[in-house]
Design a protein around this motif. Sequence first.
Motif, short mmCIF file in Angstrom:
data_model
loop_
_atom_site.label_atom_id
_atom_site.label_comp_id
_atom_site.label_asym_id
_atom_site.label_seq_id
_atom_site.Cartn_x
_atom_site.Cartn_y
_atom_site.Cartn_z
N LYS A 146 0.83 -1.21 0.00
CA LYS A 146 0.00 0.00 0.00
C LYS A 146 0.86 1.25 0.00
O LYS A 146 0.52 2.25 -0.64
CB LYS A 146 -0.94 -0.01 1.20
CG LYS A 146 -2.04 -1.06 1.11
CD LYS A 146 -2.93 -1.06 2.35
CE LYS A 146 -4.00 -2.14 2.24
NZ LYS A 146 -4.85 -2.19 3.45
N TRP A 147 2.00 1.23 0.72
CA TRP A 147 2.91 2.38 0.70
C TRP A 147 3.48 2.57 -0.70
O TRP A 147 3.53 3.67 -1.23
CB TRP A 147 4.07 2.18 1.68
CG TRP A 147 3.67 2.05 3.12
CD1 TRP A 147 2.50 2.46 3.70
CD2 TRP A 147 4.44 1.45 4.16
NE1 TRP A 147 2.50 2.16 5.03
CE2 TRP A 147 3.69 1.54 5.35
CE3 TRP A 147 5.70 0.85 4.21
CZ2 TRP A 147 4.14 1.05 6.57
CZ3 TRP A 147 6.16 0.36 5.42
CH2 TRP A 147 5.40 0.47 6.58
N GLU A 148 3.96 1.46 -1.30
CA GLU A 148 4.65 1.55 -2.58
C GLU A 148 3.71 1.90 -3.72
O GLU A 148 4.10 2.58 -4.66
CB GLU A 148 5.37 0.23 -2.88
CG GLU A 148 6.52 -0.05 -1.94
CD GLU A 148 7.41 -1.17 -2.46
OE1 GLU A 148 6.91 -2.00 -3.24
OE2 GLU A 148 8.58 -1.22 -2.09
N SER A 149 2.47 1.42 -3.67
CA SER A 149 1.54 1.65 -4.77
C SER A 149 0.73 2.92 -4.59
O SER A 149 -0.07 3.27 -5.46
CB SER A 149 0.57 0.46 -4.88
OG SER A 149 -0.21 0.33 -3.70
N GLY A 150 0.93 3.63 -3.47
CA GLY A 150 0.20 4.87 -3.25
C GLY A 150 -1.22 4.66 -2.75
O GLY A 150 -2.03 5.59 -2.78
N ARG A 151 -1.55 3.44 -2.29
CA ARG A 151 -2.90 3.19 -1.77
C ARG A 151 -3.17 3.99 -0.49
O ARG A 151 -4.32 4.27 -0.17
CB ARG A 151 -3.09 1.70 -1.47
CG ARG A 151 -2.94 0.80 -2.69
CD ARG A 151 -4.08 0.96 -3.67
NE ARG A 151 -3.95 0.10 -4.82
CZ ARG A 151 -4.38 -1.16 -4.89
NH1 ARG A 151 -4.99 -1.71 -3.84
NH2 ARG A 151 -4.23 -1.86 -5.98
#
Length: 436
Positions: free
Chosen positions: A28-33
């Motif tokens: 979620k951090w890496e994908s911008g969620r």
Amino acid sequence: MERLARELQAAARRRGMILTPSRDRIYKWESGRVAAPDADYQMLLADVLGVPQELVETLGWPWWLPAFDTPHDFSARGTRAALREVLVVLQHPDRRAFLALSTGALVGVAQQWASIEPERVATALDGRRVDGTLVAWLESRTDELRALTNTNAPECTDLVHALLRTTIGLIDHAAYDHPTERRLHQVAASAAQCAGWLHFDQGEYAAAQRHWSAALHAAHAAHNRDLGAGILTDFAYFATWLDHPATAVSVLEHAHSRTASPAARALLHLRRAGALAVLGDRTATSRALVAAEQDLERAQPATTPPWAGWMSPADLTIDAGRCWLTLGQPQRAEQSLTDGIGMLVPSRQRTRSLALAYRAESALACRDLDAAAADARSALDTALATEASRCIKLVNDAAARITPHTSNAAVRDLQAHIAALPQAVSWSQPATGGRG
């Protein structure tokens, strides 16, 4: 991600914290969620990555993260590596939004570009020889696609990528003489620059950076300083958009040192004005806008490179309005934006959506809620038609500052219009990112 989760868990235990970071949370951090990890998780990430805690607080998320991309040098080998990296991106889109060049590395790339001369390839590559007819065809298709991306960007994405793959393949495997080599690199640079903007408009920032980096190397190998300077203006715009205006100013200083075309210089001054406005320097912003106007008046079609062909008095006037809005002069901004929108050709819908959003914010600052709501509605409809997520997000932010004023009938109509849209739009709180 699983390894990082384990290391975060170990860091939590060392600090006596009861946290269980998971692979899903990291995704979620890496994908911008999620906008950003909370303070505790950022502290643990800094422990794992070896970053001093004071940098976490000073720079903020995600800018304190170490950049794992190392810029390639401006040599034949470095250019090949940068172009091949683009092929990897096209084959395997990168989900890791924060895996990109740091601001310091970006300034270093600009400095190298301004000071290092291109190297000639000593011998022709093995494979078939590229004839002039094929190169001319590639050049023609590149110019056509560059023009099309201004009006039909989503439809052009696959075409631009196909052109880029073909050209890099020829550079890698075909045989050609030195003049043909330069022309091929110029085609690759132009295609990669276009592709970078397509990715940027969709919010794919790491992919945009990689394409622009490859474009800069290819332009350098083609001995095209004006094109390289144009790509550096893209990097500068990107930096200002992400609230790093000082980086943009530094990049543009290097770009300006090697630019000859008046149209190119006008665009450099305009980008510099935008960055200086975010920095709050009113005097320097005014000087940059005047310099941009003077250079644009000297521009001639014969000396204007294709990548700057879109630059017009309308763009200058709209960007000036954006600068005055940023500097807290909404009335001056509103007049400039109105003039610019009136001059803008109908096909420039992405620019129109941004200009309408800026004018809506100017009207809001002037307490004209009727005008603000009307412009926000027009900006929304225009942005959605472009399918450019960058434009949609900026309009989202502008509308989110207007919709709380529910005592106004026009604002309530705007809210009803948003609610009736068939396409789901996230009307969150305004972001703190830079202006486009």
